[in-house]
Write an enzyme that holds these catalytic residues in place. Structure first.
Site, PDB file in Angstrom:
ATOM      1  CB  SER A 115      -6.723   3.210  -0.346  1.00  0.00           C
ATOM      2  OG  SER A 115      -6.515   2.102  -1.175  1.00  0.00           O
ATOM      3  CG  HIS A 240      -3.122  -0.945   0.348  1.00  0.00           C
ATOM      4  ND1 HIS A 240      -2.627  -0.054  -0.578  1.00  0.00           N
ATOM      5  CD2 HIS A 240      -4.424  -0.591   0.548  1.00  0.00           C
ATOM      6  CE1 HIS A 240      -3.581   0.807  -0.913  1.00  0.00           C
ATOM      7  NE2 HIS A 240      -4.678   0.491  -0.250  1.00  0.00           N
TER       8      HIS A 240
END
Length: 359
Positions: A115, A240
């Site tokens: 990420s 996300h």
């Protein structure tokens, strides 16, 4: 080369480096504070104005002294983790002679970040500069915070879901079916929940409104055939997930201002969205902003590197070594090496890491 994501931040995570390698780290801390100050003047955090922005105290003070709740705020945690991870790499380069470019001539180097860690990976690979990465993730954090309406910020978050490896595929199927179920279903109106990360063969992360997450967990306990553990993560936004959609266009705009050294990269970078190496600069510019709303395909990425690229040695840099090691060790061959460079490693251990990488 692997880099951790958000949730690994903690106060004093750079104290060891600052104490033992001050000549390397102190100038970097000055660079951090100056870069954040200049970025905030052009792109102020929520609740501030250009006139109210001051160079002191800077983010370096938060990293070293806290307070923890302020460090955990998305716009602070993201640049703080990226910076700390790359400080460990800088110490190996400047104090121990690591040369990743030289190492890349001896064996293939791949860079993978979780990420937020994908930005750290791009710096480590030589594609993006450290000041550009700090600016980008600062603005990424600010934008992600703004993406959630203020009245909803107490009802958003992320949970790690842990289940025996053999049960996870069925659990994922149950979750997706629950999410896709038409009304009336148990998710409160106007609320969402999504699978945000597939981290290992026994762990996923869900993201969204807490009320929707609670409804999903209740459903899993009743109908999935097992009672998975659910752990709330130390983050301040539902990453996300579709709630981050406003961030995508802004990230594309910000990324367009950044110059990449694509041809001079030290190795290939694996994207979170595709779980494969970026084939072009254009693909990188397209996919990196989408990462904000897409699932992090970490487990797939690890399997891809091991099975298709033959990776058998994994070296990570970051503030929380247990998290980084756990995200790799569980699903790779038992003979593969996993070394995490983090707080408290002695000089001899750091020398061994340099030898291991081959730089």
């Amino acid at each position: 080369i692997i880099s951790p994501g958000q949730g690994t931040q903690r106060v004093s995570m750079i104290t060891y480096l600052l104490k033992n390698f001050s000549s390397t780290v102190s100038p970097l801390l000055e660079l951090l504070d100056h870069t954040i100050y200049e970025s905030d003047r052009a792109f102020p955090p929520t609740g501030t104005t250009t006139a109210s922005i001051s160079p002191r105290p800077g983010l370096s003070t938060l990293i070293c002294s806290g307070p923890a709740p302020l460090l955990t705020a998305t716009e602070n945690a993201q640049p703080a983790i990226l910076f700390t991870s790359l400080c460990f790499l800088s110490v190996l380069e400047k104090d121990f002679g690591l040369d990743l470019r030289k190492a890349s001539t001896r064996s293939n180097l791949y860079f993978l970040g979780h990420s937020l860690g994908e930005f750290s990976a791009l710096v480590a690979a030589g594609i993006m500069s450290l000041p550009d990465a700090i600016t980008l993730v600062r603005r990424r954090g600010i934008t992600m915070t703004r993406s959630v309406p203020e009245e909803e910020r107490g009802d958003v978050g992320m949970y790690a879901i842990i289940s025996p490896a053999g049960h996870l595929p069925g659990l994922i199927s149950t979750i997706n079916n629950f999410i896709a179920s038409p009304p009336p279903c148990s998710i409160p109106p106007g609320k969402i929940v999504r699978i945000a990360n597939h981290n290992t063969s026994s762990q996923i992360v869900i993201s969204g409104h807490i009320s929707a997450i609670t409804a999903l967990l209740d459903h899993l306990r009743k109908f999935s055939g097992n009672d998975p553990r659910a752990l709330k993560l130390n983050v301040s936004a539902p990453f996300h997930s579709p709630l981050m959609a406003p961030a995508v266009d802004i990230l594309k705009e910000e990324l367009a201002k950044v110059k990449f050294d694509w041809k001079g990269r030290r190795g290939d970078v694996v994207g979170n969205v595709t779980a494969s190496v970026y084939e072009s600069e254009g693909e990188l510019r397209e996919m990196l902003p989408r990462q904000a709303v897409e699932e992090v395909r970490w487990a797939e990425s690890v399997q891809y590197l091991e099975k298709e690229k033959g990776v058998c040695r994994w070296v990570g840099f970051g503030p929380e070594v247990k998290v980084g090691r756990g995200l790799v060790r569980k699903d790779i061959h038992v003979e593969s090496e996993v070394i995490m460079v983090g707080e408290g490693m002695e000089g001899k251990e750091l020398e061994e890491v340099v030898e291991l990488i081959g730089g």
